[in-house]
Design a protein around this motif. Structure first.
Motif, PDB file in Angstrom:
ATOM      1  N   ASP A  79      37.289 -21.839  90.218  1.00  0.00           N
ATOM      2  CA  ASP A  79      38.711 -21.278  89.738  1.00  0.00           C
ATOM      3  C   ASP A  79      38.631 -20.108  89.480  1.00  0.00           C
ATOM      4  OD1 ASP A  79      39.648 -23.959  90.196  1.00  0.00           O
ATOM      5  OD2 ASP A  79      39.496 -24.580  88.207  1.00  0.00           O
ATOM      6  N   PRO A  80      39.552 -19.238  90.002  1.00  0.00           N
ATOM      7  CA  PRO A  80      39.834 -17.699  89.742  1.00  0.00           C
ATOM      8  C   PRO A  80      40.179 -17.658  88.146  1.00  0.00           C
ATOM      9  CG  PRO A  80      41.662 -18.559  90.821  1.00  0.00           C
ATOM     10  CD  PRO A  80      40.636 -19.640  91.024  1.00  0.00           C
ATOM     11  N   PHE A  81      39.668 -16.367  87.572  1.00  0.00           N
ATOM     12  CA  PHE A  81      40.232 -15.954  86.308  1.00  0.00           C
ATOM     13  C   PHE A  81      41.500 -16.094  86.153  1.00  0.00           C
ATOM     14  CE2 PHE A  81      40.560 -13.310  82.618  1.00  0.00           C
ATOM     15  CZ  PHE A  81      39.658 -14.097  81.594  1.00  0.00           C
ATOM     16  N   ALA A  82      42.093 -16.687  85.182  1.00  0.00           N
ATOM     17  CA  ALA A  82      43.590 -16.693  84.985  1.00  0.00           C
ATOM     18  C   ALA A  82      43.953 -15.530  84.306  1.00  0.00           C
ATOM     19  CB  ALA A  82      44.223 -17.852  84.388  1.00  0.00           C
ATOM     20  N   ARG A  83      45.005 -14.659  84.736  1.00  0.00           N
ATOM     21  CA  ARG A  83      45.440 -13.439  84.297  1.00  0.00           C
ATOM     22  C   ARG A  83      45.646 -13.652  83.009  1.00  0.00           C
ATOM     23  NH1 ARG A  83      42.592  -9.381  87.179  1.00  0.00           N
ATOM     24  NH2 ARG A  83      42.894  -9.943  89.393  1.00  0.00           N
ATOM     25  N   ILE A  84      45.779 -12.703  81.895  1.00  0.00           N
ATOM     26  CA  ILE A  84      46.136 -12.553  80.743  1.00  0.00           C
ATOM     27  C   ILE A  84      47.550 -12.270  80.865  1.00  0.00           C
ATOM     28  CG2 ILE A  84      46.098 -11.682  78.354  1.00  0.00           C
ATOM     29  CD1 ILE A  84      43.125 -10.863  79.090  1.00  0.00           C
ATOM     30  N   LYS A  85      48.320 -13.207  80.007  1.00  0.00           N
ATOM     31  CA  LYS A  85      49.847 -12.960  80.172  1.00  0.00           C
ATOM     32  C   LYS A  85      50.290 -12.341  78.707  1.00  0.00           C
ATOM     33  CE  LYS A  85      50.906 -17.256  82.607  1.00  0.00           C
ATOM     34  NZ  LYS A  85      51.678 -18.323  82.408  1.00  0.00           N
TER      35      LYS A  85
END
Length: 282
Positions: A79-85
């Motif tokens: 799974d790709p690293f989820a961007r910081i919101k």
């Protein structure tokens, strides 16, 4: 007694007749395949496959080869690293930004976020570096005797979470690592990571209870073969007040490049110089 050549010919003829008889076996199934169907429709002739190698290869292809022909199934994609919101800052999580005004998790010199998830606290760290980024929990704003969590980019391109303890100005790595659910990425010359650690921990010198408020120390710098070296700036930033994980703030700290004169002494000096220039010398 027949001569040997004649005997061999007789055996071959008998074997040939045997196979012909087998192929012409009048079973219902074979009759439908080789003759006519129940309504006189021509059947579909199906070649007899008596080769073990043909059978084995087809069985292998149907059971053990993927569509691409690989002998073993490939591993599922990571799974790709989820961007910081940053849109959640001050709402569902607390954030601290250091750098240019208006910067976010991908443009700040340093970025940190925190939020409670059950009995854990989730941290997100990001910094403009190819080495390491860390946060320390201090009781006095000074480096020394601090619990530190750091994300280190190693020579293999991986980002790993490490636990340190500040002994004076030196960060000593601690084997007991409270981090879990670790994620990390090195991209666009930035080290970014996400991890959780328990809110409550047994009393120990190198671990602090995060349900208490602490000054947060922010640091980042280069790494050599996965080991951290001295931080990039001589005096790393520190929060101006104790941070509580029960209060989600969105704090901005301008880097030295964008800092302005804000102390009373500096303001007084500016006023005096302005007055002197306007009035002139006597």
């Amino acid at each position: 007694m027949l001569p040997l050549p004649s005997l061999l010919q007789l055996i071959l003829l008998l074997e040939l007749e045997f196979w012909r008889g087998t192929e012409a076996s009048p079973t219902d199934d074979n009759a439908l395949r080789t003759g006519h169907g129940d309504h006189g429709e021509p059947g579909h002739a199906e070649p007899h496959k008596d080769s073990y190698s043909t059978f084995a290869s087809e069985f292998l292809e149907s059971r053990y080869l993927s569509d691409e022909g690989y002998p073993f199934p490939t591993a599922p994609p990571v799974d790709p690293f989820a961007r910081i919101k940053v849109s959640d800052c001050g709402v569902t999580k607390g954030c601290i930004r250091y750098g240019k005004p208006g910067c976010d998790a991908e443009t700040c010199d340093y970025f940190l976020s925190y939020r409670r998830i059950g009995t854990d606290v989730e941290f997100e760290l990001s910094a403009d570096t190819d080495g390491w980024v860390a946060v320390g929990f201090s009781s006095d704003k000074k480096m020394g005797g601090d619990d530190v969590m750091g994300c280190v980019h190693d020579d293999n391109g991986r980002v790993r979470i490490h636990h340190f303890y500040n002994v004076g100005q030196w960060a000593k790595e601690i084997k007991r690592n409270p981090a879990r659910d670790e994620e990390g990425i090195f991209e666009s010359n930035r080290v970014t990571c996400r991890f959780k650690r328990p809110l409550y921990v047994p009393r120990e010198e190198t671990l602090v209870d995060l349900h208490l408020s602490w000054y947060y120390l922010f640091a980042w710098g280069p790494a050599i073969q996965g080991s951290i070296t001295r931080h990039d700036i001589d005096s790393p930033p520190v929060s101006d007040h104790m941070i509580s994980i029960y209060k989600y703030e969105d704090i901005f700290m301008p880097s030295s490049t964008y800092q302005t004169f804000s102390s009373p002494f500096c303001l007084l000096l500016i006023v005096a110089l302005t007055f002197y220039l306007l009035m002139g010398t006597p």
